[in-house]
Scaffold this motif. Structure first.
Motif, PDB file in Angstrom:
ATOM      1  N   PHE A 284      69.200  32.821   5.325  1.00 15.02           N
ATOM      2  CA  PHE A 284      70.339  32.163   4.810  1.00 15.02           C
ATOM      3  C   PHE A 284      71.201  31.196   5.874  1.00 15.02           C
ATOM      4  CE2 PHE A 284      68.908  35.928   2.617  1.00 15.02           C
ATOM      5  CZ  PHE A 284      68.784  35.275   1.437  1.00 15.02           C
ATOM      6  N   ALA A 285      71.763  30.337   5.122  1.00 11.50           N
ATOM      7  CA  ALA A 285      72.493  29.428   6.033  1.00 11.50           C
ATOM      8  C   ALA A 285      73.795  30.152   6.251  1.00 11.50           C
ATOM      9  CB  ALA A 285      73.005  28.112   5.147  1.00 11.50           C
ATOM     10  N   THR A 286      74.299  31.009   5.772  1.00 12.00           N
ATOM     11  CA  THR A 286      75.736  31.556   5.826  1.00 12.00           C
ATOM     12  C   THR A 286      75.592  33.059   5.740  1.00 12.00           C
ATOM     13  OG1 THR A 286      76.446  31.536   3.639  1.00 12.00           O
ATOM     14  CG2 THR A 286      76.914  29.641   4.791  1.00 12.00           C
ATOM     15  N   HIS A 287      76.626  33.815   6.693  1.00 12.36           N
ATOM     16  CA  HIS A 287      76.814  35.159   6.443  1.00 12.36           C
ATOM     17  C   HIS A 287      77.129  35.696   4.977  1.00 12.36           C
ATOM     18  CE1 HIS A 287      79.016  38.940   7.139  1.00 12.36           C
ATOM     19  NE2 HIS A 287      78.317  39.086   8.128  1.00 12.36           N
ATOM     20  N   ASP A 288      77.715  34.917   4.421  1.00  7.69           N
ATOM     21  CA  ASP A 288      78.243  35.299   3.017  1.00  7.69           C
ATOM     22  C   ASP A 288      76.723  35.195   2.127  1.00  7.69           C
ATOM     23  OD1 ASP A 288      80.838  35.759   3.576  1.00  7.69           O
ATOM     24  OD2 ASP A 288      81.792  33.923   2.920  1.00  7.69           O
ATOM     25  N   ASP A 289      76.173  34.190   2.038  1.00 11.56           N
ATOM     26  CA  ASP A 289      75.066  34.062   1.522  1.00 11.56           C
ATOM     27  C   ASP A 289      74.033  35.143   1.501  1.00 11.56           C
ATOM     28  OD1 ASP A 289      75.809  31.808   0.261  1.00 11.56           O
ATOM     29  OD2 ASP A 289      74.649  30.304   1.394  1.00 11.56           O
ATOM     30  N   ALA A 290      73.733  35.470   2.606  1.00  8.41           N
ATOM     31  CA  ALA A 290      73.062  36.770   3.127  1.00  8.41           C
ATOM     32  C   ALA A 290      73.603  38.075   2.553  1.00  8.41           C
ATOM     33  CB  ALA A 290      72.947  36.906   4.740  1.00  8.41           C
TER      34      ALA A 290
END
Length: 81
Positions: free
Chosen positions: A56-62
């Motif tokens: 994932f591109a971001t910590h939040d997306d993951a």
């Protein structure tokens, strides 16, 4: 510059289960999704850790992906009445 400080782990409670997203940074700068699904307390506690292949591109997306997968797992194992 990439910050080494990440937001707090995201967690929820669903029935008797505690579901916590634990994303981790990859060397590429992307993030891997991981989730912990735990139940019980003290020496009677158990936890299942699931790691996922997707990046994932971001910590939040993951974290969002991990929580969704953890909730799906809990819904599948809970008995229906």
């Amino acid at each position: 510059m990439i910050s080494a400080i990440q937001p707090q782990h995201t967690s929820i409670t669903l029935g008797k289960y505690r579901i916590a997203a634990c994303p981790r940074a990859l060397p590429s700068g992307r993030f891997a999704a991981q989730v912990s699904v735990a139940s019980g307390q003290g020496s009677a506690s158990t936890a299942r850790i699931m790691c996922f292949i997707d990046e994932f591109a971001t910590h939040d997306d993951a974290a969002q992906y991990a929580l969704a997968q953890g909730m799906d797992w809990v819904k599948d194992v809970q008995p229906t009445h």
